[in-house]
Design a protein around this motif. Structure first.
Motif, mmCIF file in Angstrom:
data_model
loop_
_atom_site.group_PDB
_atom_site.id
_atom_site.type_symbol
_atom_site.label_atom_id
_atom_site.label_comp_id
_atom_site.label_asym_id
_atom_site.label_seq_id
_atom_site.Cartn_x
_atom_site.Cartn_y
_atom_site.Cartn_z
ATOM 1 N N GLU A 110 0.817 -1.214 0.000
ATOM 2 C CA GLU A 110 0.000 0.000 0.000
ATOM 3 C C GLU A 110 0.851 1.266 0.000
ATOM 4 O O GLU A 110 0.487 2.277 -0.595
ATOM 5 C CB GLU A 110 -0.924 -0.004 1.221
ATOM 6 N N SER A 111 2.016 1.218 0.654
ATOM 7 C CA SER A 111 2.831 2.419 0.809
ATOM 8 C C SER A 111 3.743 2.677 -0.383
ATOM 9 O O SER A 111 4.016 3.835 -0.714
ATOM 10 C CB SER A 111 3.683 2.313 2.083
ATOM 11 N N TYR A 112 4.233 1.615 -1.020
ATOM 12 C CA TYR A 112 5.260 1.779 -2.038
ATOM 13 C C TYR A 112 4.785 1.413 -3.439
ATOM 14 O O TYR A 112 5.532 1.533 -4.398
ATOM 15 C CB TYR A 112 6.512 0.976 -1.663
ATOM 16 N N GLN A 119 8.911 -5.832 -7.147
ATOM 17 C CA GLN A 119 10.003 -6.335 -6.318
ATOM 18 C C GLN A 119 10.237 -7.827 -6.578
ATOM 19 O O GLN A 119 10.241 -8.652 -5.677
ATOM 20 C CB GLN A 119 9.696 -6.074 -4.830
ATOM 21 N N LEU A 120 10.428 -8.147 -7.841
ATOM 22 C CA LEU A 120 10.762 -9.520 -8.241
ATOM 23 C C LEU A 120 12.259 -9.585 -8.516
ATOM 24 O O LEU A 120 12.709 -9.905 -9.614
ATOM 25 C CB LEU A 120 9.943 -9.928 -9.471
ATOM 26 N N ILE A 121 13.017 -9.206 -7.505
ATOM 27 C CA ILE A 121 14.468 -9.201 -7.597
ATOM 28 C C ILE A 121 15.032 -9.928 -6.389
ATOM 29 O O ILE A 121 14.408 -9.964 -5.324
ATOM 30 C CB ILE A 121 15.031 -7.763 -7.672
ATOM 31 N N THR A 174 17.010 -1.454 -10.130
ATOM 32 C CA THR A 174 15.664 -1.548 -9.567
ATOM 33 C C THR A 174 15.684 -1.313 -8.066
ATOM 34 O O THR A 174 14.827 -0.605 -7.513
ATOM 35 C CB THR A 174 15.068 -2.926 -9.875
ATOM 36 N N TRP A 175 16.660 -1.870 -7.395
ATOM 37 C CA TRP A 175 16.755 -1.755 -5.938
ATOM 38 C C TRP A 175 17.004 -0.314 -5.503
ATOM 39 O O TRP A 175 16.506 0.128 -4.458
ATOM 40 C CB TRP A 175 17.873 -2.655 -5.439
ATOM 41 N N GLN A 176 17.742 0.451 -6.324
ATOM 42 C CA GLN A 176 18.085 1.820 -5.946
ATOM 43 C C GLN A 176 16.872 2.747 -5.887
ATOM 44 O O GLN A 176 16.979 3.877 -5.388
ATOM 45 C CB GLN A 176 19.117 2.382 -6.931
ATOM 46 N N ARG A 177 15.733 2.296 -6.367
ATOM 47 C CA ARG A 177 14.540 3.145 -6.337
ATOM 48 C C ARG A 177 13.969 3.292 -4.930
ATOM 49 O O ARG A 177 13.206 4.219 -4.664
ATOM 50 C CB ARG A 177 13.460 2.574 -7.268
ATOM 51 N N TRP A 178 14.307 2.371 -4.020
ATOM 52 C CA TRP A 178 13.772 2.448 -2.661
ATOM 53 C C TRP A 178 14.386 3.641 -1.929
ATOM 54 O O TRP A 178 15.546 3.983 -2.144
ATOM 55 C CB TRP A 178 14.037 1.144 -1.910
ATOM 56 N N PRO A 179 13.613 4.302 -1.058
ATOM 57 C CA PRO A 179 14.056 5.595 -0.516
ATOM 58 C C PRO A 179 15.300 5.542 0.361
ATOM 59 O O PRO A 179 15.971 6.575 0.517
ATOM 60 C CB PRO A 179 12.839 6.086 0.281
ATOM 61 N N THR A 180 15.626 4.400 0.949
ATOM 62 C CA THR A 180 16.806 4.345 1.808
ATOM 63 C C THR A 180 17.928 3.508 1.205
ATOM 64 O O THR A 180 18.925 3.216 1.876
ATOM 65 C CB THR A 180 16.453 3.762 3.189
ATOM 66 N N ALA A 181 17.803 3.106 -0.052
ATOM 67 C CA ALA A 181 18.845 2.304 -0.684
ATOM 68 C C ALA A 181 19.993 3.197 -1.143
ATOM 69 O O ALA A 181 19.813 4.386 -1.414
ATOM 70 C CB ALA A 181 18.279 1.537 -1.873
ATOM 71 N N ALA A 202 11.056 8.091 12.014
ATOM 72 C CA ALA A 202 10.175 9.171 12.475
ATOM 73 C C ALA A 202 9.610 9.975 11.311
ATOM 74 O O ALA A 202 8.514 10.541 11.418
ATOM 75 C CB ALA A 202 10.940 10.091 13.420
ATOM 76 N N SER A 203 10.318 10.012 10.180
ATOM 77 C CA SER A 203 9.834 10.762 9.020
ATOM 78 C C SER A 203 8.605 10.140 8.388
ATOM 79 O O SER A 203 7.895 10.796 7.621
ATOM 80 C CB SER A 203 10.945 10.851 7.965
ATOM 81 N N GLY A 204 8.364 8.871 8.681
ATOM 82 C CA GLY A 204 7.242 8.163 8.076
ATOM 83 C C GLY A 204 7.546 7.583 6.716
ATOM 84 O O GLY A 204 6.686 6.907 6.123
ATOM 85 N N VAL A 205 8.753 7.817 6.204
ATOM 86 C CA VAL A 205 9.130 7.266 4.899
ATOM 87 C C VAL A 205 9.307 5.751 4.991
ATOM 88 O O VAL A 205 9.024 5.027 4.032
ATOM 89 C CB VAL A 205 10.407 7.949 4.374
ATOM 90 N N ILE A 206 9.813 5.277 6.126
ATOM 91 C CA ILE A 206 9.924 3.840 6.367
ATOM 92 C C ILE A 206 9.241 3.516 7.688
ATOM 93 O O ILE A 206 9.065 4.394 8.541
ATOM 94 C CB ILE A 206 11.392 3.360 6.391
ATOM 95 N N GLU A 207 8.891 2.258 7.850
ATOM 96 C CA GLU A 207 8.120 1.856 9.033
ATOM 97 C C GLU A 207 9.015 1.526 10.213
ATOM 98 O O GLU A 207 8.652 1.782 11.365
ATOM 99 C CB GLU A 207 7.250 0.638 8.692
ATOM 100 N N ASP A 208 10.192 0.963 9.963
ATOM 101 C CA ASP A 208 11.080 0.559 11.044
ATOM 102 C C ASP A 208 12.506 0.470 10.514
ATOM 103 O O ASP A 208 12.765 0.655 9.323
ATOM 104 C CB ASP A 208 10.636 -0.786 11.641
ATOM 105 N N ARG A 209 13.437 0.162 11.423
ATOM 106 C CA ARG A 209 14.850 0.156 11.040
ATOM 107 C C ARG A 209 15.205 -0.998 10.103
ATOM 108 O O ARG A 209 16.241 -0.969 9.444
ATOM 109 C CB ARG A 209 15.728 0.109 12.292
ATOM 110 N N GLY A 210 14.345 -2.006 10.037
ATOM 111 C CA GLY A 210 14.568 -3.079 9.082
ATOM 112 C C GLY A 210 14.484 -2.610 7.644
ATOM 113 O O GLY A 210 14.915 -3.320 6.730
#
Length: 364
Positions: A110-112, A119-121, A174-181, A202-210
């Protein structure tokens, strides 16, 4: 005295129908036939993951990788499916686009949106044990310029959405598109790394440190640093090679940090990104950027030079013989991306590239 640190490996595999060679959402059915320890589901139901027990000896690392792969093969055969260790697959099929049930996977979907849908990588991650997180975060930043050759050695994803992407590792792009990659830091110490990770949550861009997906990241739960830049590799030997090289790089740089020595590699973010892009495009069949000068060098020559640079550390770890032999073999074979294209070119059928991947993945 140089410490020989345990290394662990996570591998992601694509699940394919053995008759059609297309992706199939049967990872959960395979997992029902496997023990909980060492095996896990992923976002897509056509992907399955293995997690090895950390070990010091690279021969033991290889045996563990092969054991987990053989268990996957045995679990899949009664279901008419196999697994391929590659960044992407030459033949996709709409059946592969099915999310694994669960609250976390629903959040990702839902978020991404299309990032999750595509994400078939699959990647191969290597974990190295550390003693001091401050030393490790500084050493990891010094290791980053040396990662593009490891990406090139792993490059196994020339195909994207059933077409030749023109890249040896379409997965990397493809992987580099994720916001923290992407590249790590710069960070002055582990506390700054941790604050940044918490601020990202805390920014809400990601849900947790994982979901901190840096090319190198520190675990929040166990004393390890993890390399996340590489494609999944069909041959177990190539995974062992990556593990040996990464451990040597981290060992060398942690010792250099403790001695107060300046970094040898080029650490400017723009050049790190350029070097990663070049490795993703060309794999072992073109030029790589030198981690010291950022000038292009033929991949085999640069990797041979890097081995000699690491030789003192590899010898202290007792890894020189196995790592040098595996590197020589990898350079003679060429990248998996090149081998897949070759198999496809002979017959004109992408299914033949899948057959090659199936055969290489199940090799002992």
């Amino acid at each position: 005295m140089t410490k020989k640190r345990p290394v662990g490996v996570e591998e992601e595999f694509l699940v394919v129908d053995l008759e059609t060679r297309r992706l199939t959402p049967l990872a959960e059915s395979m997992l029902e036939r496997l023990p909980d320890e060492g095996f896990a589901a992923e976002l897509q139901r056509s992907v399955v993951e293995t997690n090895s027990t950390p070990m010091e000896d690279l021969g033991d690392v290889r045996a563990e990788i092969v054991r987990l792969r053989q268990a996957l093969v045995s679990a899949g055969e009664p279901l008419g499916v196999g697994v391929i260790a590659s960044g992407t697959t030459p033949v996709t099929g709409i059946e592969g686009y099915t999310f694994t049930p669960g609250e976390r996977y629903e959040y990702l979907s839902e978020s991404y949106r299309f990032l999750a849908q595509e994400q078939l990588i699959c990647g191969a991650q290597v974990h190295v044990e550390i003693d001091d997180r401050d030393v490790a975060v500084l050493a990891a930043q010094r290791v980053e310029p040396w990662l593009p050759p490891l990406l090139a050695l792993s490059a196994s994803s020339p195909y994207w959405m059933d077409e030749d992407s023109g890249y040896a590792s379409s997965r990397a792009l493809t992987w580099q598109r994720w916001p923290t990659a992407g590249p790590l830091g710069p960070f002055a110490d582990a506390a700054e790394y941790d604050r940044t990770a918490e601020d990202l949550v805390a920014s809400g861009v990601i849900e947790d440190r994982g979901m901190v997906y840096f090319d190198l990241r520190l675990s929040a739960h166990v004393p390890t640093v993890e390399m996340r830049i590489c494609d999944s590799c069909p041959l177990a030997d190539d995974v062992v090679l990556l593990a040996g090289l990464f451990r040597a790089l981290m060992t060398r740089e942690m010792e250099a940090v403790e001695r107060g020595e300046p970094p040898a590699g080029e650490q400017r973010l723009a050049l790190l990104r350029a070097a990663n892009w070049r490795a993703a495009r060309d794999g072992l069949e073109g030029d790589l950027l030198s981690p010291v000068t950022s000038r292009p060098e033929p991949a085999p020559r640069l990797i041979t030079w890097m081995l000699e640079e690491l030789r003192p550390t590899l010898e202290k770890l007792g890894d020189w013989e196995i790592v040098s032999e595996l590197a020589d073999a990898a350079l003679r074979r060429g990248s998996s991306a090149s081998r897949q294209r070759g198999a496809h070119a002979v017959s004109g059928k992408p299914e033949d590239a899948v057959d090659l991947l199936l055969a290489e993945t199940r090799q002992r």
